[in-house]
Design a protein around this motif. Sequence first.
Motif, PDB file in Angstrom:
ATOM      1  N   ARG A 291      97.347   8.142  79.327  1.00  0.00           N
ATOM      2  CA  ARG A 291      96.574   7.402  78.332  1.00  0.00           C
ATOM      3  C   ARG A 291      95.621   6.425  78.998  1.00  0.00           C
ATOM      4  O   ARG A 291      95.957   5.744  79.974  1.00  0.00           O
ATOM      5  CB  ARG A 291      97.501   6.663  77.376  1.00  0.00           C
TER       6      ARG A 291
ATOM      7  N   ASP B  74      91.802   4.470  74.091  1.00  0.00           N
ATOM      8  CA  ASP B  74      91.877   5.350  72.924  1.00  0.00           C
ATOM      9  C   ASP B  74      91.711   6.818  73.306  1.00  0.00           C
ATOM     10  O   ASP B  74      91.489   7.668  72.432  1.00  0.00           O
ATOM     11  CB  ASP B  74      90.792   4.969  71.906  1.00  0.00           C
TER      12      ASP B  74
ATOM     13  N   TRP C 223      92.981  10.155  76.203  1.00  0.00           N
ATOM     14  CA  TRP C 223      93.949  10.679  77.153  1.00  0.00           C
ATOM     15  C   TRP C 223      93.190  11.487  78.196  1.00  0.00           C
ATOM     16  O   TRP C 223      92.276  12.259  77.854  1.00  0.00           O
ATOM     17  CB  TRP C 223      94.966  11.586  76.455  1.00  0.00           C
TER      18      TRP C 223
ATOM     19  N   ASP D 119      92.540  10.004  71.222  1.00  0.00           N
ATOM     20  CA  ASP D 119      93.890   9.925  70.658  1.00  0.00           C
ATOM     21  C   ASP D 119      93.924  10.422  69.220  1.00  0.00           C
ATOM     22  O   ASP D 119      94.965  10.866  68.735  1.00  0.00           O
ATOM     23  CB  ASP D 119      94.405   8.483  70.729  1.00  0.00           C
TER      24      ASP D 119
ATOM     25  N   ARG E 289      95.467  13.814  68.718  1.00  0.00           N
ATOM     26  CA  ARG E 289      96.894  14.018  69.012  1.00  0.00           C
ATOM     27  C   ARG E 289      97.598  14.426  67.732  1.00  0.00           C
ATOM     28  O   ARG E 289      97.405  13.828  66.676  1.00  0.00           O
ATOM     29  CB  ARG E 289      97.505  12.733  69.578  1.00  0.00           C
TER      30      ARG E 289
END
Length: 405
Positions: free
Chosen positions: A146, A149, A151, A223, A226
């Motif tokens: 991470r 905001d 990855w 993110d 996700r």
Amino acid sequence: MDFEDTPEEARFRKEVREWLRQNKPQDWRSRFNDYVQDIEVCKAWQKKKADAGWSCMMWPKEFGCRGATPLEQIIWNQEEGDIAELSTPFIIGHGMAGQTIITHGTESQKKRFLPPLISGEEVWCQLFSEPSAGSDLAGLRTKAVRDGDEWVVTGQKIWTSLAHIADFGILVTRTDTSVPKHRGLTYFILDMKSPGVEVRPIKQASGASDFNEVFLTDVRIPDSNRLDEVGRGWQVAMTTLMNERLSVGAAFPTNVEDILDLANQVHLETGLAVDDAAVRSDIADWYVKASGLKYGGFRTLSALSRGQAPGPEASITKLVLGTGRQDLANFAMDLMDQAGIVSDGDLAPLGGDFQKIFMRSIGNRLEGGTDEILRNIIAERVLGLPQDIRVDKDVAFSEIPTGTA
């Protein structure tokens, strides 16, 4: 048991036939050779189906679908016939990615990704297997770290069908090595056009390149892409895999009618092949298996209509079909005698279809779970037999020996 249509089903079948009569492109065969080369032909047909509500029919109406019953889906499949070949590029999106997003996605994710997925505007691939983590998916090593905001993802995936034409991929990564391997995974939606994504087609024995290896080098994923919580990637992946086995099992025909056609054309020393007792016995065996697959699929569709996720029983369908297609193609090529080694569609019997099936069937037995993995699933989750011993089950992933010095 009565297998005739009820009056309601007959009306629905009539509606399907009339729509197909008016909208099915009669010359599609002449304009279609390969789903990669002719992807626009596939997309045009998918868009027409979606606009009329015939795409992903059993999905809820809130997504623009029909909320159809299992029997209505079966009727559509029966009437659509061979033009369903144009849906090949959308198998992963419709059968795996979409179902996973519906189950685990946020409302904004559903709103963004489902409509163009249903209409065929965007093609999806599945980024699961790795060179060192095929059957043991939980052993994957592609890592995601991470950064605010986003990855940052680095790793390699392999045997990725459709990656060379995909717009998006469903991706499982490792985000925590301090916990056992099944608990340190996180699931993402990946834009395949992101910087750092490299797709390399794998040349197959058949000459085609349906599979690919994908290299991910410092790929940034927001993110917001996700699916579910951090560390719950295994649970999300199980939703995908159960739907994958159902999709793979339903994606390929059994070809029983084709082997019967061949047996009516080929002459053995004793006469026409279809008149030979041994040949007739083998064809009867495959007919029985095909019927079992058909009605087993009906049962699974009924479960889906009740809101249930596909269970481990889908592994049975996939296992039987994978081995059956290979055996059937091998038998067909034996019947052809020396012509069995000819793959040229202009020279081989039935256009060389069985030669193509034989070469492709090896992949059928690997994708969606190998035969050995499927037998374990059936033994443990269907028959209730004891699990295999897993010595690394409760060991932190970082402490699992890798075999390297």
